[in-house]
Write a protein that holds these residues in place. Structure first.
Motif, PDB file in Angstrom:
ATOM      1  N   HIS A 165       0.849  -1.185   0.000  1.00 61.15           N
ATOM      2  CA  HIS A 165       0.000   0.000   0.000  1.00 61.15           C
ATOM      3  C   HIS A 165       0.887   1.239   0.000  1.00 61.15           C
ATOM      4  O   HIS A 165       2.081   1.169   0.314  1.00 61.15           O
ATOM      5  CB  HIS A 165      -0.907   0.019   1.238  1.00 61.15           C
ATOM      6  N   PRO A 190      -6.575  -4.208  -6.696  1.00 60.34           N
ATOM      7  CA  PRO A 190      -6.852  -3.601  -5.385  1.00 60.34           C
ATOM      8  C   PRO A 190      -7.637  -4.569  -4.516  1.00 60.34           C
ATOM      9  O   PRO A 190      -8.587  -5.205  -4.981  1.00 60.34           O
ATOM     10  CB  PRO A 190      -7.680  -2.360  -5.737  1.00 60.34           C
ATOM     11  N   LEU A 193      -9.951  -0.652   0.539  1.00 57.98           N
ATOM     12  CA  LEU A 193      -9.561   0.662   1.041  1.00 57.98           C
ATOM     13  C   LEU A 193      -9.487   0.572   2.558  1.00 57.98           C
ATOM     14  O   LEU A 193     -10.293  -0.121   3.190  1.00 57.98           O
ATOM     15  CB  LEU A 193     -10.590   1.728   0.656  1.00 57.98           C
ATOM     16  N   GLU A 292      -7.676   7.888   3.205  1.00 56.43           N
ATOM     17  CA  GLU A 292      -7.810   6.485   2.829  1.00 56.43           C
ATOM     18  C   GLU A 292      -6.695   6.104   1.869  1.00 56.43           C
ATOM     19  O   GLU A 292      -6.161   6.941   1.141  1.00 56.43           O
ATOM     20  CB  GLU A 292      -9.156   6.234   2.143  1.00 56.43           C
ATOM     21  N   GLU A 293      -6.356   4.839   1.875  1.00 55.44           N
ATOM     22  CA  GLU A 293      -5.379   4.320   0.934  1.00 55.44           C
ATOM     23  C   GLU A 293      -5.865   2.972   0.421  1.00 55.44           C
ATOM     24  O   GLU A 293      -6.689   2.311   1.047  1.00 55.44           O
ATOM     25  CB  GLU A 293      -4.014   4.156   1.601  1.00 55.44           C
ATOM     26  N   THR A 294      -5.352   2.594  -0.726  1.00 51.58           N
ATOM     27  CA  THR A 294      -5.694   1.303  -1.306  1.00 51.58           C
ATOM     28  C   THR A 294      -4.608   0.289  -0.981  1.00 51.58           C
ATOM     29  O   THR A 294      -3.418   0.579  -1.113  1.00 51.58           O
ATOM     30  CB  THR A 294      -5.842   1.411  -2.833  1.00 51.58           C
ATOM     31  N   TYR A 296      -3.080  -3.202  -2.160  1.00 53.93           N
ATOM     32  CA  TYR A 296      -3.041  -3.954  -3.414  1.00 53.93           C
ATOM     33  C   TYR A 296      -2.419  -5.334  -3.212  1.00 53.93           C
ATOM     34  O   TYR A 296      -1.628  -5.560  -2.281  1.00 53.93           O
ATOM     35  CB  TYR A 296      -2.199  -3.216  -4.455  1.00 53.93           C
ATOM     36  N   ALA A 328     -12.522  -1.751  -2.418  1.00 51.42           N
ATOM     37  CA  ALA A 328     -11.689  -0.918  -3.297  1.00 51.42           C
ATOM     38  C   ALA A 328     -12.535  -0.370  -4.435  1.00 51.42           C
ATOM     39  O   ALA A 328     -13.449  -1.044  -4.923  1.00 51.42           O
ATOM     40  CB  ALA A 328     -10.525  -1.728  -3.851  1.00 51.42           C
TER      41      ALA A 328
END
Length: 329
Positions: A165, A190, A193, A292-294, A296, A328
């Motif tokens: 991430h 993804p 989130l 927020e971040e994804t 993966y 995601a």
């Protein structure tokens, strides 16, 4: 008292021979859970056995490593915490070379012994939801690493898939995160989130809502290890605030999981750190969202698609009930 260490991970003090890996596992579990009973449950041993191991360790070392606290919990003593940190640093330094050697040995022995295909090797940045989805799945061999290290393991062939991430809308040019999306030999998808933010003591008594607040107040910060996606996000926030990371008290510290960061804050040894909302809630700590971040998952061609699909299905099923997570986009 004479001290000696062996390459097999043993500490010898006089007549005592202490296996270091189980000692670290126990100390780390107590620090994380703030309870010997919960630590014992997680390690699959009885409460009595866990205290017995602690008593044996204390007898060998000549000083206490854990104490019971009010409310029927437990905590490491300052000596116990220092010992845990020393062991964490040692294992973190040795682990990459040992894992690489183990992977090479397994790859050579598997066909020789007619054992069939090896398990799917995952190198992943730590995440509580992902860890829960991987629990009890023997088809996966999991290595916890920072995002950058996980991708390095994937690139070197030490891993078949990597979880990573980064706290930005798009990866910076030249970064390992940009490279993974440009590699035609990899499939990147993804997973979910998740919300990250500042974790502070319950009630946020210092009123810390930003990196600038931490620098201004001189609050004690607990950081993640180099190469961790969360640490890279922290460093980007410092740049955006016009601050050097070393302007933050404690920025040089290194912890390897969100739980470790939260446990240190909960113990009063630090005032703030970065982590997920879910971990802050688990420890009863204050949380100020930063974004927020994804998260993966990148997999090499030929990786067991069915096993990965089942893993993704378990994650998607748990998402609606997990605080601070969302599907995601």
């Amino acid at each position: 008292m004479k001290l000696s260490l062996s390459v097999a991970g043993h500490l010898r003090l006089a007549e005592c021979d202490i296996a270091l890996e189980p000692v670290f596992a126990l100390l780390d579990a107590v620090a994380r859970e703030r309870s010997v009973q919960a630590a014992a449950r997680g390690l699959g041993v009885s409460y009595r056995s866990a205290w017995g191991r602690i008593a044996s360790l204390e007898a060998a070392l000549g000083r206490p490593v854990a104490v019971k606290t009010k409310g029927h919990g437990s905590a490491l003593t300052p000596f116990g915490e220092a010992l845990r940190e020393a062991l964490a640093d040692a294992f973190a330094s040795c682990a990459p070379a040992l894992r690489a050697s183990e992977a090479r040995l397994a790859a050579r022995l598997t066909p020789l012994l007619g054992l069939g295909s090896p398990v799917l090797r995952l190198a992943v940045s730590h995440d509580t939801l992902l860890s829960a989805a991987l629990a009890g799945r023997p088809e996966f061999e999991v290595t916890i690493a920072g995002s950058a290290e996980a991708l390095a393991r994937l690139a070197s062939g030490e891993a078949d898939a990597a979880g990573f991430h980064f706290g930005a809308r798009s990866p910076e040019p030249g970064s390992p995160f940009r490279a993974v999306f440009e590699d035609a030999a990899l499939t990147v998808r993804p997973l979910f989130l998740r919300e990250q933010g500042l974790i502070c003591a319950a009630g946020n008594p210092l009123g810390l809502d930003s990196i600038a607040d931490i620098a201004r107040t001189g609050a004690r910060f607990v950081n993640r290890q180099r190469g961790a996606g969360t640490r890279l996000w922290f460093e980007r926030l410092c740049r955006e605030a016009g601050l050097r990371p070393d302007a933050i008290r404690g920025a040089e510290s290194e912890e390897f999981t969100h739980q470790a960061v939260a446990a240190i804050i909960a113990s009063g040894a630090a005032d703030s750190g970065m982590g997920t909302r879910a971990v802050a809630a688990r420890f009863g700590l204050a949380f100020t969202p930063l974004g927020e971040e994804t998260y993966y998952l990148a997999a090499r061609a030929g990786a067991d698609a069915q096993a990965l699909a089942l893993l993704v299905a378990r994650i998607e099923a748990a998402l609606p009930e997990t605080l601070g997570y969302a599907p995601a986009a």
